[in-house]
Write a protein that holds these residues in place. Sequence first.
Motif, PDB file in Angstrom:
ATOM      1  N   GLY A  44       0.814  -1.215   0.000  1.00 36.97           N
ATOM      2  CA  GLY A  44       0.000   0.000   0.000  1.00 36.97           C
ATOM      3  C   GLY A  44       0.844   1.261   0.000  1.00 36.97           C
ATOM      4  N   PRO A  45       0.212   2.436  -0.233  1.00 33.70           N
ATOM      5  CA  PRO A  45      -1.223   2.592  -0.484  1.00 33.70           C
ATOM      6  C   PRO A  45      -1.646   1.974  -1.810  1.00 33.70           C
ATOM      7  N   TYR A  46      -2.953   1.727  -1.914  1.00 31.16           N
ATOM      8  CA  TYR A  46      -3.467   0.969  -3.043  1.00 31.16           C
ATOM      9  C   TYR A  46      -4.279   1.876  -3.970  1.00 31.16           C
ATOM     10  N   TYR A  47      -4.418   1.424  -5.209  1.00 25.22           N
ATOM     11  CA  TYR A  47      -5.233   2.136  -6.175  1.00 25.22           C
ATOM     12  C   TYR A  47      -6.657   1.583  -6.122  1.00 25.22           C
ATOM     13  N   ALA A  48      -7.614   2.478  -6.008  1.00 28.40           N
ATOM     14  CA  ALA A  48      -9.012   2.067  -5.984  1.00 28.40           C
ATOM     15  C   ALA A  48      -9.789   2.887  -7.004  1.00 28.40           C
ATOM     16  N   VAL A  49     -10.785   2.255  -7.596  1.00 28.51           N
ATOM     17  CA  VAL A  49     -11.706   2.959  -8.495  1.00 28.51           C
ATOM     18  C   VAL A  49     -12.948   3.321  -7.689  1.00 28.51           C
ATOM     19  N   GLY A 116     -30.048  -4.775  -6.750  1.00 29.24           N
ATOM     20  CA  GLY A 116     -28.837  -5.583  -6.697  1.00 29.24           C
ATOM     21  C   GLY A 116     -27.590  -4.765  -6.988  1.00 29.24           C
ATOM     22  N   GLU A 117     -27.712  -3.774  -7.875  1.00 27.10           N
ATOM     23  CA  GLU A 117     -26.560  -2.928  -8.195  1.00 27.10           C
ATOM     24  C   GLU A 117     -26.225  -2.005  -7.028  1.00 27.10           C
ATOM     25  N   VAL A 118     -27.260  -1.524  -6.325  1.00 29.35           N
ATOM     26  CA  VAL A 118     -27.027  -0.712  -5.130  1.00 29.35           C
ATOM     27  C   VAL A 118     -26.277  -1.528  -4.084  1.00 29.35           C
ATOM     28  N   ASP A 119     -26.726  -2.752  -3.878  1.00 30.58           N
ATOM     29  CA  ASP A 119     -26.073  -3.616  -2.888  1.00 30.58           C
ATOM     30  C   ASP A 119     -24.623  -3.892  -3.263  1.00 30.58           C
ATOM     31  N   ALA A 120     -24.340  -4.033  -4.573  1.00 27.34           N
ATOM     32  CA  ALA A 120     -22.970  -4.328  -5.016  1.00 27.34           C
ATOM     33  C   ALA A 120     -22.023  -3.182  -4.672  1.00 27.34           C
ATOM     34  N   VAL A 121     -22.519  -1.934  -4.764  1.00 28.80           N
ATOM     35  CA  VAL A 121     -21.680  -0.784  -4.433  1.00 28.80           C
ATOM     36  C   VAL A 121     -21.516  -0.654  -2.929  1.00 28.80           C
ATOM     37  N   ILE A 122     -22.635  -0.798  -2.193  1.00 33.95           N
ATOM     38  CA  ILE A 122     -22.571  -0.638  -0.736  1.00 33.95           C
ATOM     39  C   ILE A 122     -21.730  -1.734  -0.096  1.00 33.95           C
ATOM     40  N   ALA A 123     -21.634  -2.896  -0.749  1.00 35.58           N
ATOM     41  CA  ALA A 123     -20.825  -3.987  -0.205  1.00 35.58           C
ATOM     42  C   ALA A 123     -19.331  -3.701  -0.286  1.00 35.58           C
ATOM     43  N   LEU A 124     -18.956  -2.712  -1.077  1.00 35.52           N
ATOM     44  CA  LEU A 124     -17.533  -2.367  -1.187  1.00 35.52           C
ATOM     45  C   LEU A 124     -17.048  -1.712   0.099  1.00 35.52           C
ATOM     46  N   PRO A 125     -15.736  -1.747   0.365  1.00 36.94           N
ATOM     47  CA  PRO A 125     -15.210  -1.011   1.523  1.00 36.94           C
ATOM     48  C   PRO A 125     -15.513   0.479   1.384  1.00 36.94           C
ATOM     49  N   ARG A 126     -15.933   1.108   2.487  1.00 39.59           N
ATOM     50  CA  ARG A 126     -16.170   2.548   2.467  1.00 39.59           C
ATOM     51  C   ARG A 126     -14.942   3.231   3.075  1.00 39.59           C
ATOM     52  N   PHE A 127     -14.178   3.902   2.241  1.00 37.25           N
ATOM     53  CA  PHE A 127     -12.931   4.534   2.658  1.00 37.25           C
ATOM     54  C   PHE A 127     -13.234   5.967   3.112  1.00 37.25           C
ATOM     55  N   VAL A 143      -8.063   6.580  -7.230  1.00 36.00           N
ATOM     56  CA  VAL A 143      -7.635   7.269  -6.011  1.00 36.00           C
ATOM     57  C   VAL A 143      -6.742   6.351  -5.178  1.00 36.00           C
ATOM     58  N   TYR A 144      -6.053   6.961  -4.207  1.00 33.62           N
ATOM     59  CA  TYR A 144      -5.232   6.196  -3.262  1.00 33.62           C
ATOM     60  C   TYR A 144      -6.063   5.861  -2.020  1.00 33.62           C
ATOM     61  N   VAL A 145      -5.988   4.604  -1.578  1.00 34.08           N
ATOM     62  CA  VAL A 145      -6.654   4.180  -0.348  1.00 34.08           C
ATOM     63  C   VAL A 145      -5.724   3.247   0.421  1.00 34.08           C
ATOM     64  N   PRO A 162     -10.667   1.174   6.811  1.00 31.41           N
ATOM     65  CA  PRO A 162     -10.263   1.671   5.483  1.00 31.41           C
ATOM     66  C   PRO A 162     -10.246   3.197   5.450  1.00 31.41           C
ATOM     67  N   ILE A 163      -9.204   3.771   4.833  1.00 29.96           N
ATOM     68  CA  ILE A 163      -9.072   5.226   4.761  1.00 29.96           C
ATOM     69  C   ILE A 163      -8.883   5.675   3.315  1.00 29.96           C
ATOM     70  N   TYR A 164      -9.437   6.830   3.007  1.00 31.81           N
ATOM     71  CA  TYR A 164      -9.257   7.473   1.699  1.00 31.81           C
ATOM     72  C   TYR A 164      -8.123   8.484   1.829  1.00 31.81           C
ATOM     73  N   ILE A 165      -7.099   8.357   0.967  1.00 35.25           N
ATOM     74  CA  ILE A 165      -5.908   9.202   1.068  1.00 35.25           C
ATOM     75  C   ILE A 165      -5.976  10.403   0.137  1.00 35.25           C
ATOM     76  N   GLY A 166      -6.417  10.196  -1.076  1.00 37.35           N
ATOM     77  CA  GLY A 166      -6.501  11.317  -2.009  1.00 37.35           C
ATOM     78  C   GLY A 166      -6.422  10.860  -3.444  1.00 37.35           C
ATOM     79  N   PRO A 167      -6.490  11.800  -4.385  1.00 39.61           N
ATOM     80  CA  PRO A 167      -6.484  11.449  -5.811  1.00 39.61           C
ATOM     81  C   PRO A 167      -5.090  11.040  -6.277  1.00 39.61           C
ATOM     82  N   VAL A 168      -5.047  10.212  -7.296  1.00 41.19           N
ATOM     83  CA  VAL A 168      -3.770   9.861  -7.904  1.00 41.19           C
ATOM     84  C   VAL A 168      -3.196  11.052  -8.650  1.00 41.19           C
ATOM     85  N   HIS A 169      -4.054  11.819  -9.282  1.00 36.95           N
ATOM     86  CA  HIS A 169      -3.599  12.987 -10.037  1.00 36.95           C
ATOM     87  C   HIS A 169      -4.552  14.136  -9.743  1.00 36.95           C
ATOM     88  N   LYS A 170      -4.034  15.210  -9.127  1.00 30.68           N
ATOM     89  CA  LYS A 170      -4.892  16.287  -8.660  1.00 30.68           C
ATOM     90  C   LYS A 170      -5.439  17.147  -9.788  1.00 30.68           C
TER      91      LYS A 170
END
Length: 665
Positions: A44-49, A116-127, A143-145, A162-170
């Motif tokens: 880490g830090p990791y790339y997340a979409v 089902g699509e809502v559940d798929a997004v909410i199931a993701l880690p919330r950074f 972004v970086y997480v 899980p934490i959100y760090i910031g954008p890969v490119h500002k």
Amino acid sequence: MVDNITTNLPTSREFDVSNFNPFRELVKLILKDYKTNINLAQAGPYYAVVFGLDSTSTWDYPTSDESRMRRITQTPMIPKVKVYGYVDGITLTPKPTSYLINHVTGDSGGEDLEPGEVDAVIALPRFVAKEECLHVPHLGELVYVDWLNKPDPQDTSTWTDPIYIGPVHKTRPILIPLPTIDSPQDAYDKNAKGNINKGSPFEDKYVYFTPGEITAETLEVSSLAHLTREIYIDKELDYPNMKNYDILPGSSIIKNVEDMADELSDFKYIQHRPGNKLFFLPPDLEIKQRKETKLFIIRESGRNHIETYKKIHTNPTMHYTISMNSILDGSHVGLENYKNGHKHRLCTIRVNVPYGLVINEKNTFSSTSVGCMVSSPFDGRHFFGPSSTWASHKPIKEINKSQKFSNFKNKLHNWITDKRLPDNSFPFILGPFGTPGLRTGPNANQNTPVLDISNNNFWSGRITWSPTGHYFLPTLDQAAALYELVSSIVNTPPRSTYSWGYKKPTWHKHILAWNFPAAGGGVDIYPTSHFIKKRGNRHNIEPGFPWGKIGPLPIEKYNKPEIFWKNGLKSKGNSAISGIVSYSRWGTDSSPFLEHYLLTRQLGFGHLESWYITLAAAAETTPKLHKGKGHGPTKIPVFGDVSLNKYLEKGQKMWFKAISYMEKT
């Protein structure tokens, strides 16, 4: 509404992202040649979409101490950025096919989302951002997480916080298109029916990069790119303040993109891989990161101005080289045939070793320092050769009568008369037999041909810290480029994946600052000064700049200057050493001239003013026997000092005289 829209590409063809994944292809290419076991926790830090944005305030420190203090002090809550992110290779749930926004009102917004699509997004880690008012990313942005708690490094299901760090490119968001079962044409046809006209907040996601627009950040998504040992330069990310000079990769191992693999041959790199060429470190080199950055070491190659320095195993490590050579691969063969100012002879900075890497961890200097080799002749021995240099221990009378001294004088005469050095550079030479305007000594004649100058003038006017008594100046551009490089590294240290081998360590100590440990003057000017001239039982703490080695006398067998500096780099507190220094403080074959120039720049003087002051100070370093300053110290002029005008006036006259001589036909 469809999830993936294509745009018309410059080549009039449509890019089908569902059938081409540049990151996957890059990973395949790397793993084909390298096998490694990766510790996921250390990657880490990791790339997340970003697949979802949470605009609600329900998670704003509901039970934290900070929340309680805000309620007590009646300080309003400031929402933190919260994103639902998918990390390829780590996220265990299926990859969503739509985007989601949780609004403040509690509503969910998206693209005609099914439950089902809502559940798929909410199931993701919330950074959740650990800082307030961070950049709010676009949907689909890279972004970086990271995770703060990783009990089992290999079992990602145990990771928490899980934490959100910031954008890969500002400044230029990197947007990844959604996966789709539709062809690009089908997606375009569906969009053309007007579905996008409902004012969706996610229109940005359709502006994604084609293979011809791949950037450094998108290539880093693989997290494995460092295994190629490529020297990869992202000037915008690592050297944002360098405006006047190019910084390029430099290596003796150069390959063409077309020869690497068919998958990469379609990429058209412009800034980061100019000319579709890749530069590499040796494949057997073990990548290690520097734990501390304390010194910036300046060294001169002792060769010509156009020869780039590519050695990486010398100590201390020279991460950078500054030369009058703008040819892509750094070759200087035949470059002497071009005139000064030609497009192939422009000043360029090259990276021999990425900024954060250590080649020899056992060497004290290499493990704590960043080095820059300036392509400069220094004392000119590279041009003189063995037929024109002599042993310094011989008596003066014997040297004066020798053929070697005669050859030495003849070569200087020819270079200055022809106004060309062997590499076709201008011979700006400081010393008794130097360029008119730059001649030194109590009886220096600035107009007489070198052959008409007496040998006695050489001994009374020689530069004491140069073995040949002369200093072959670097170019003005090299000095300016060095200042720009040091300023960038001190103020905004490189931070990209490629500058650190894989990722910047969170425990790295950046101690490097605008400090000159070899100069004297006390705590008011230089907090870690180590040069203070003794006068009897008292100390002279006036600002002074020495021009030789710093530390115990070289005659002390077990306590030499090199030991002094090594011990200082290992020490803490008042005896610790950090800052900017020239290799001449403990080694040979280099000078403190550029160190003095940087010091003067940092005191507030401009480029030419600093050049003039440094010239005037260096010209004083003739033998003390003949009323010179010897190895110093020379005075460091500061604003308000009466000697400042004297140095400026003298240095300006010297340089203008030398320039005028070169311009005469």
